[in-house]
Enzyme design. Structure first.
Site, PDB file in Angstrom:
ATOM      1  N   LEU A  74       0.740  -0.953  -0.154  1.00 17.75           N
ATOM      2  CA  LEU A  74       0.209   0.028   0.009  1.00 17.75           C
ATOM      3  C   LEU A  74       0.819   1.275   0.127  1.00 17.75           C
ATOM      4  O   LEU A  74       1.741   1.410   0.677  1.00 17.75           O
ATOM      5  CB  LEU A  74      -0.782  -0.179   1.239  1.00 17.75           C
ATOM      6  CG  LEU A  74      -2.315  -0.687   1.206  1.00 17.75           C
ATOM      7  CD1 LEU A  74      -2.812  -0.629   2.707  1.00 17.75           C
ATOM      8  CD2 LEU A  74      -3.340  -0.117   0.149  1.00 17.75           C
ATOM      9  N   ASP A  75       0.541   2.166  -0.755  1.00 15.62           N
ATOM     10  CA  ASP A  75       1.350   3.508  -0.700  1.00 15.62           C
ATOM     11  C   ASP A  75       1.374   4.038   0.678  1.00 15.62           C
ATOM     12  O   ASP A  75       0.568   4.013   1.428  1.00 15.62           O
ATOM     13  CB  ASP A  75       0.578   4.568  -1.530  1.00 15.62           C
ATOM     14  CG  ASP A  75       1.123   4.076  -3.065  1.00 15.62           C
ATOM     15  OD1 ASP A  75       1.673   3.343  -3.427  1.00 15.62           O
ATOM     16  OD2 ASP A  75       0.264   4.739  -3.984  1.00 15.62           O
ATOM     17  N   PRO A  76       2.250   4.642   0.982  1.00 19.54           N
ATOM     18  CA  PRO A  76       2.400   5.542   2.396  1.00 19.54           C
ATOM     19  C   PRO A  76       1.205   6.344   2.519  1.00 19.54           C
ATOM     20  O   PRO A  76       0.701   6.438   3.633  1.00 19.54           O
ATOM     21  CB  PRO A  76       3.597   6.355   2.259  1.00 19.54           C
ATOM     22  CG  PRO A  76       4.560   5.618   1.255  1.00 19.54           C
ATOM     23  CD  PRO A  76       3.828   4.948   0.107  1.00 19.54           C
ATOM     24  N   ALA A  78      -1.773   5.773   1.523  1.00 17.79           N
ATOM     25  CA  ALA A  78      -3.029   4.693   1.692  1.00 17.79           C
ATOM     26  C   ALA A  78      -3.208   4.230   3.040  1.00 17.79           C
ATOM     27  O   ALA A  78      -2.012   3.863   3.620  1.00 17.79           O
ATOM     28  CB  ALA A  78      -2.901   4.006   0.544  1.00 17.79           C
TER      29      ALA A  78
END
Length: 406
Positions: A74-76, A78
């Site tokens: 997951l992106d930071p 997100a």
């Protein structure tokens, strides 16, 4: 303990950093201590047999902690469902890394595009939002659902010639070639009713000259990417191509620009709020950018939540929180974790925590009653002993008095 479970990652931390925090907590727990000791002992013995030397701490580093991996970064920015594999469960993570369906809920702002497609990038364009209407926005639910071509953003982990795209971006080096669009699937897209509202807490991003210079060096710009609608939508329209037939984004007028500048941080751009069910490989940032272009404007992401991955869902209450491991007693969370590792996503974690907590409270009450009963028995015994001693003393005293009388 071996198996798969899910935990909710918060925004502002990378997936790996978050997983390492969890790994440290589990490694320091009693429930995993025996497995770690066994693995360490086996590794020491194996190393000794292979080399004839004693294994150093560095050689034992991998086996001296809980074996763990995650099933999709997951992106930071997100938050949401992060699937975790423990021990032998790490071998099952492959099925989560490709081919799994995911559900996301996202919020974005119209009128601006950024280098990364989200709030962490820098502004590269500003466009008009005065023409946006809900009835037009709702058509995105059909235009983008189905088999869809999508161009990944420059700030992505996708590799080109063995090098992640985001490294080219950070280094300011031009791409060897244009980013090729990828085939993804959007199974469902629902535009929320609060879309286009200006009643929210997101301030609009400010422009940056440096961002434009960087993109010129990279020779890439999300605004220049070809916009595609789904194959199903285009076939329904009788089009012979999946390229969208939409006019270019409307530039921001000087009057609107001055008004935005005048309002400063108090200005609120129209919101895009939607929920989407997508295949692996789908970039929500690119989907947001494409929706912006389809509306003859631009758009960038400000919030992203992975609501579901395969059968693990925030709405199904089968996803742990980090506080479950930090704030609850180990004897509580270890029982629930063990049950999830055994039975999988069918376990309702909220209900199980209540059940286990209730069982432990009942056990404590039983133990307290046993302690009270034991204490009462001791008291009775002591009382009987005292009575016996008093009787003996009384008899002796009577005997002594009788001897004196005689």
């Amino acid at each position: 303990m071996n198996g798969i479970f899910a935990i909710e990652k918060p925004s502002g931390v990378t997936s790996n950093q978050f997983m390492m925090r969890l790994q440290q907590i589990l490694t320091n727990s009693q429930v995993f201590s025996k497995d770690i000791q066994r693995a360490t002992s086996e590794r020491m013995k194996q190393y000794q047999e292979q080399t004839g030397r004693k294994a150093s701490k560095r050689k034992l580093r991998k086996v001296s902690k809980v074996k763990m991996g995650h099933g999709g970064t997951l992106d930071p920015l997100a938050s949401g469902v992060l699937v975790i594999g423990i021990g032998a469960g790490t071998k099952k993570l492959a099925e989560y890394l490709s081919g799994t369906v995911k559900v996301y809920e996202s919020e974005a702002l119209f009128g601006v595009s950024t280098t990364s497609g989200d709030v962490e990038g820098e502004m590269i364009s500003r466009n008009s939002v005065n023409h946006l209407k809900m009835e037009d926005l709702k058509t995105a639910e059909e235009k983008f659902v189905g088999s869809l071509k999508q161009t990944p953003p420059i700030y992505a982990a996708l590799k080109m010639d063995g090098k992640p795209l985001h490294e080219y971006a950070r280094e300011g080096k031009p791409l060897p070639r244009a980013i090729e669009p990828r085939q993804v699937t959007v199974y469902d897209l629902h535009i929320m009713d609060d879309s286009l509202t200006r009643n929210h807490n997101y301030s609009l991003m400010r422009p940056s000259v440096e961002a434009l210079d960087t993109l010129q060096k990279l020779k890439t710009n999300m605004l220049d990417d070809t916009l595609y609608f789904s194959k199903e939508y285009c076939e329904k329209q009788g089009w012979d191509s999946e390229e969208a037939r939409v006019e270019k984004p409307i530039p921001l007028s000087e009057q609107d620009s001055q008004e935005i500048w005048k309002q400063g941080d108090q200005y609120r751009a129209p919101l895009l709020h939607f929920k989407s069910k997508v295949s692996s490989g789908t970039y929500i940032r690119s989907l947001i950018s494409d929706i912006g272009k389809a509306m003859m404007s631009s758009c960038y992401m400000v919030k992203l939540v992975r609501v579901q991955q395969k059968d693990w869902s925030l709405e199904s209450q089968n996803v742990f929180q980090m506080t479950d491991f930090t704030d609850r007693e180990e004897r509580v969370w270890s029982k629930v974790l063990g049950l999830v590792l055994e039975k999988g996503s069918e376990v309702n974690i909220t209900e199980e925590f209540l059940r286990v907590q209730k069982e432990l409270e009942q056990e404590m009450k039983i133990q307290e009653l046993q302690c009270e009963n034991n204490a009462n028995v001791i008291t009775v015994n002591e009382s009987n002993q005292n009575n016996t001693n008093e009787e003996r003393t009384s008899v002796k005293r009577s005997a002594d008095e009788l001897e004196k009388t005689e």
